[in-house]
Scaffold this motif. Sequence first.
Motif, PDB file in Angstrom:
ATOM      1  N   ASN A  32       0.845  -1.201   0.000  1.00 51.18           N
ATOM      2  CA  ASN A  32       0.000   0.000   0.000  1.00 51.18           C
ATOM      3  C   ASN A  32       0.887   1.260   0.000  1.00 51.18           C
ATOM      4  N   GLY A  33       0.259   2.395   0.167  1.00 50.24           N
ATOM      5  CA  GLY A  33       1.000   3.652   0.044  1.00 50.24           C
ATOM      6  C   GLY A  33       2.025   3.876   1.141  1.00 50.24           C
ATOM      7  N   ASN A  34       1.798   3.310   2.312  1.00 46.99           N
ATOM      8  CA  ASN A  34       2.764   3.459   3.411  1.00 46.99           C
ATOM      9  C   ASN A  34       3.934   2.495   3.244  1.00 46.99           C
ATOM     10  N   LYS A  77      -4.087   6.570 -10.673  1.00 46.20           N
ATOM     11  CA  LYS A  77      -2.862   7.379 -10.637  1.00 46.20           C
ATOM     12  C   LYS A  77      -1.903   6.874  -9.545  1.00 46.20           C
ATOM     13  N   ARG A  78      -2.449   6.621  -8.364  1.00 39.68           N
ATOM     14  CA  ARG A  78      -1.596   6.134  -7.264  1.00 39.68           C
ATOM     15  C   ARG A  78      -1.023   4.759  -7.598  1.00 39.68           C
ATOM     16  N   ARG A  79      -1.833   3.916  -8.190  1.00 36.31           N
ATOM     17  CA  ARG A  79      -1.334   2.578  -8.569  1.00 36.31           C
ATOM     18  C   ARG A  79      -0.137   2.715  -9.517  1.00 36.31           C
ATOM     19  N   ASP A 117       4.720  -5.961  15.306  1.00 34.83           N
ATOM     20  CA  ASP A 117       6.072  -5.388  15.273  1.00 34.83           C
ATOM     21  C   ASP A 117       6.073  -4.291  14.221  1.00 34.83           C
ATOM     22  N   ASN A 118       7.093  -3.453  14.287  1.00 32.50           N
ATOM     23  CA  ASN A 118       7.251  -2.438  13.253  1.00 32.50           C
ATOM     24  C   ASN A 118       7.642  -3.147  11.955  1.00 32.50           C
ATOM     25  N   ILE A 119       6.978  -2.807  10.883  1.00 33.31           N
ATOM     26  CA  ILE A 119       7.251  -3.491   9.607  1.00 33.31           C
ATOM     27  C   ILE A 119       8.713  -3.339   9.189  1.00 33.31           C
ATOM     28  N   GLN A 120       9.348  -2.265   9.627  1.00 31.28           N
ATOM     29  CA  GLN A 120      10.754  -2.063   9.268  1.00 31.28           C
ATOM     30  C   GLN A 120      11.669  -3.078   9.961  1.00 31.28           C
ATOM     31  N   ALA A 122     -12.501  -0.374  -1.729  1.00 29.99           N
ATOM     32  CA  ALA A 122     -11.705  -0.477  -2.966  1.00 29.99           C
ATOM     33  C   ALA A 122     -10.622  -1.544  -2.860  1.00 29.99           C
ATOM     34  N   ARG A 123     -10.351  -2.015  -1.664  1.00 31.20           N
ATOM     35  CA  ARG A 123      -9.363  -3.088  -1.522  1.00 31.20           C
ATOM     36  C   ARG A 123      -9.809  -4.381  -2.217  1.00 31.20           C
ATOM     37  N   LYS A 124     -11.077  -4.403  -2.630  1.00 30.31           N
ATOM     38  CA  LYS A 124     -11.575  -5.593  -3.344  1.00 30.31           C
ATOM     39  C   LYS A 124     -10.915  -5.736  -4.731  1.00 30.31           C
ATOM     40  N   VAL A 165       1.038  -7.802   9.374  1.00 31.95           N
ATOM     41  CA  VAL A 165       2.002  -7.050  10.182  1.00 31.95           C
ATOM     42  C   VAL A 165       1.278  -5.804  10.666  1.00 31.95           C
ATOM     43  N   ASP A 166       1.149  -5.679  11.974  1.00 33.88           N
ATOM     44  CA  ASP A 166       0.413  -4.547  12.539  1.00 33.88           C
ATOM     45  C   ASP A 166       0.867  -4.326  13.977  1.00 33.88           C
ATOM     46  N   LEU A 167       1.237  -3.100  14.286  1.00 31.54           N
ATOM     47  CA  LEU A 167       1.718  -2.807  15.642  1.00 31.54           C
ATOM     48  C   LEU A 167       0.610  -2.781  16.680  1.00 31.54           C
ATOM     49  N   SER A 181      -0.310  -5.588   5.447  1.00 28.24           N
ATOM     50  CA  SER A 181       0.237  -4.791   6.546  1.00 28.24           C
ATOM     51  C   SER A 181      -0.355  -3.391   6.539  1.00 28.24           C
ATOM     52  N   LEU A 182      -0.354  -2.807   7.727  1.00 29.97           N
ATOM     53  CA  LEU A 182      -0.827  -1.428   7.911  1.00 29.97           C
ATOM     54  C   LEU A 182      -2.171  -1.169   7.230  1.00 29.97           C
ATOM     55  N   GLU A 183      -3.171  -1.945   7.615  1.00 30.51           N
ATOM     56  CA  GLU A 183      -4.476  -1.682   7.007  1.00 30.51           C
ATOM     57  C   GLU A 183      -5.627  -2.011   7.942  1.00 30.51           C
ATOM     58  N   LEU A 208      -4.858  -0.778  -2.703  1.00 25.22           N
ATOM     59  CA  LEU A 208      -5.038   0.484  -1.980  1.00 25.22           C
ATOM     60  C   LEU A 208      -6.440   0.645  -1.410  1.00 25.22           C
ATOM     61  N   PHE A 209      -6.494   1.270  -0.246  1.00 23.87           N
ATOM     62  CA  PHE A 209      -7.800   1.611   0.343  1.00 23.87           C
ATOM     63  C   PHE A 209      -8.328   2.875  -0.336  1.00 23.87           C
ATOM     64  N   TYR A 210      -7.462   3.885  -0.399  1.00 20.57           N
ATOM     65  CA  TYR A 210      -7.827   5.130  -1.100  1.00 20.57           C
ATOM     66  C   TYR A 210      -7.344   4.972  -2.544  1.00 20.57           C
ATOM     67  N   ASP A 211      -8.061   4.150  -3.251  1.00 18.93           N
ATOM     68  CA  ASP A 211      -7.609   3.678  -4.557  1.00 18.93           C
ATOM     69  C   ASP A 211      -7.746   4.733  -5.655  1.00 18.93           C
TER      70      ASP A 211
HETATM   71  O1  PTJ Z   1      -2.294   3.417   0.905  1.00 16.29           O
HETATM   72  P1  PTJ Z   1      -3.727   3.084   1.205  1.00 16.29           P
HETATM   73  O2  PTJ Z   1      -4.696   3.889   0.377  1.00 16.29           O
HETATM   74  O3  PTJ Z   1      -3.999   1.603   1.045  1.00 16.29           O
HETATM   75  O4  PTJ Z   1      -4.035   3.448   2.739  1.00 16.29           O
HETATM   76  C1  PTJ Z   1      -3.181   2.982   3.738  1.00 16.29           C
HETATM   77  C2  PTJ Z   1      -3.641   3.359   5.173  1.00 16.29           C
HETATM   78  C3  PTJ Z   1      -2.468   3.014   6.102  1.00 16.29           C
HETATM   79  C4  PTJ Z   1      -3.922   4.845   5.235  1.00 16.29           C
HETATM   80  C5  PTJ Z   1      -4.917   2.584   5.542  1.00 16.29           C
HETATM   81  O5  PTJ Z   1      -4.711   1.215   5.319  1.00 16.29           O
HETATM   82  C6  PTJ Z   1      -5.361   2.831   6.966  1.00 16.29           C
HETATM   83  O6  PTJ Z   1      -6.105   3.763   7.242  1.00 16.29           O
HETATM   84  O7  PTJ Z   1      -4.872   1.977   7.884  1.00 16.29           O
HETATM   85  P2  PTJ Z   1      -5.333   2.004   9.428  1.00 16.29           P
HETATM   86  O8  PTJ Z   1      -6.720   1.477   9.568  1.00 16.29           O
HETATM   87  O9  PTJ Z   1      -4.981   3.306  10.064  1.00 16.29           O
HETATM   88  O10 PTJ Z   1      -4.367   0.888  10.033  1.00 16.29           O
HETATM   89  C7  PTJ Z   1      -2.988   1.027  10.045  1.00 16.29           C
HETATM   90  C8  PTJ Z   1      -2.437   0.081  11.132  1.00 16.29           C
HETATM   91  O11 PTJ Z   1      -1.034  -0.065  10.934  1.00 16.29           O
HETATM   92  C9  PTJ Z   1      -2.628   0.628  12.566  1.00 16.29           C
HETATM   93  O12 PTJ Z   1      -3.068  -0.395  13.419  1.00 16.29           O
HETATM   94  C10 PTJ Z   1      -1.195   1.067  12.983  1.00 16.29           C
HETATM   95  O13 PTJ Z   1      -0.972   0.880  14.360  1.00 16.29           O
HETATM   96  C11 PTJ Z   1      -0.351   0.111  12.163  1.00 16.29           C
HETATM   97  N1  PTJ Z   1       0.977   0.643  11.817  1.00 16.29           N
HETATM   98  C12 PTJ Z   1       1.322   1.923  11.515  1.00 16.29           C
HETATM   99  N2  PTJ Z   1       2.628   2.023  11.235  1.00 16.29           N
HETATM  100  C13 PTJ Z   1       3.141   0.769  11.334  1.00 16.29           C
HETATM  101  C14 PTJ Z   1       2.087  -0.119  11.706  1.00 16.29           C
HETATM  102  N3  PTJ Z   1       2.283  -1.438  11.858  1.00 16.29           N
HETATM  103  C15 PTJ Z   1       3.542  -1.900  11.650  1.00 16.29           C
HETATM  104  N4  PTJ Z   1       4.587  -1.117  11.316  1.00 16.29           N
HETATM  105  C16 PTJ Z   1       4.444   0.208  11.135  1.00 16.29           C
HETATM  106  N5  PTJ Z   1       5.500   0.977  10.792  1.00 16.29           N
END
Ligand code: PTJ
Length: 260
Positions: free
Chosen positions: A76-78, A108-110, A195-198, A139-141, A177-179, A157-159, A102-105
């Motif tokens: 995803n974007g993050n 252009k972003r793709r 854990d942190n994805i990094q 849109a994740r569908k 992967v989700d903190l 991860s991060l969604e 992408l959630f905010y699909d």
């Molecule tokens: O790029 P898109 O359009 O697909 O949108 C991506 C976001 C991240 C904006 C969207 O998926 C979103 O809103 O995610 P949420 O519901 O806020 O969930 C993000 C989760 O990731 C939260 O539980 C955070 O705690 C977790 N998180 C944030 N940074 C990290 C993380 N987990 C692991 N490593 C990280 N660095």
Amino acid sequence: MNIPKSHPRYLSLMARHAVEDGVKAGITTPTGLVAHGRGEAYDYLLGEKTHEFSTAACRAAAALMILAEKAVISVNGNTAVLVPDEMIELGKVSGAALEVNLFYDSPKRRKLIEKHFRARGVKILGVIPDAGIPGLASARKNVAREGIYSADVVLVSLEDGDRTEALVKNGKRVIAVDLNPMSRTPQYADIAIVDNIQRALPLMVKEIKALKKKSRAELEKIVAAFDNRKILDQAEAAIRGGSKKKKVKRPKATAAKKKN
Ligand code: PTJ
């Protein structure tokens, strides 16, 4: 950006700026900044280190990825800006494809995310989605038929949790992967890496390299022994227990005090 390497928050600041640059480049959605901040807060409470519950989850996830017929790493974007090279490396060692989702699909972003990976010599799937995940409204569908749609294992991860729930309902094994262990994504997942994805992705790469020599039976045993509920409870307990980080010592004034 001139951040001295000696700064105590150097890595954290670099990650923030990577996400900020991602927003400026149109790769990361502005909401991604908020999601990153939430992650930072959980990471802080976890002492910004990998715990045993993450190591165990990375090991089980590595075993599952080796066993998979078709594993896909969802981008995803993050994650595109935080861990592009780590995702590429994980794809190489595990044989998994990378797919943008992408959630905010937007097309252009793709395309921007595809370009971001092409610049690193890697082709990613999902640039023009040609299939849909049944039962998912967001849109994740929108997925690739040759990717997530037909995969048996998906790393997310991060969604938000909706897609994980839908993927599981559609018979896929999900690694998340989700903190935040209280978030729906890791709760619905088969294997949650809190854990942190990094830190998590390099650890998964290491585990895959180590486990590749094992037999299928041994790998299946590792996956079967994994208890996601237990891992999530341990992670939540660690967070609620608070940061065990060494507290800073207040400096004493050494410069001469000015007279008023
Ligand atoms: O790029 P898109 O359009 O697909 O949108 C991506 C976001 C991240 C904006 C969207 O998926 C979103 O809103 O995610 P949420 O519901 O806020 O969930 C993000 C989760 O990731 C939260 O539980 C955070 O705690 C977790 N998180 C944030 N940074 C990290 C993380 N987990 C692991 N490593 C990280 N660095």
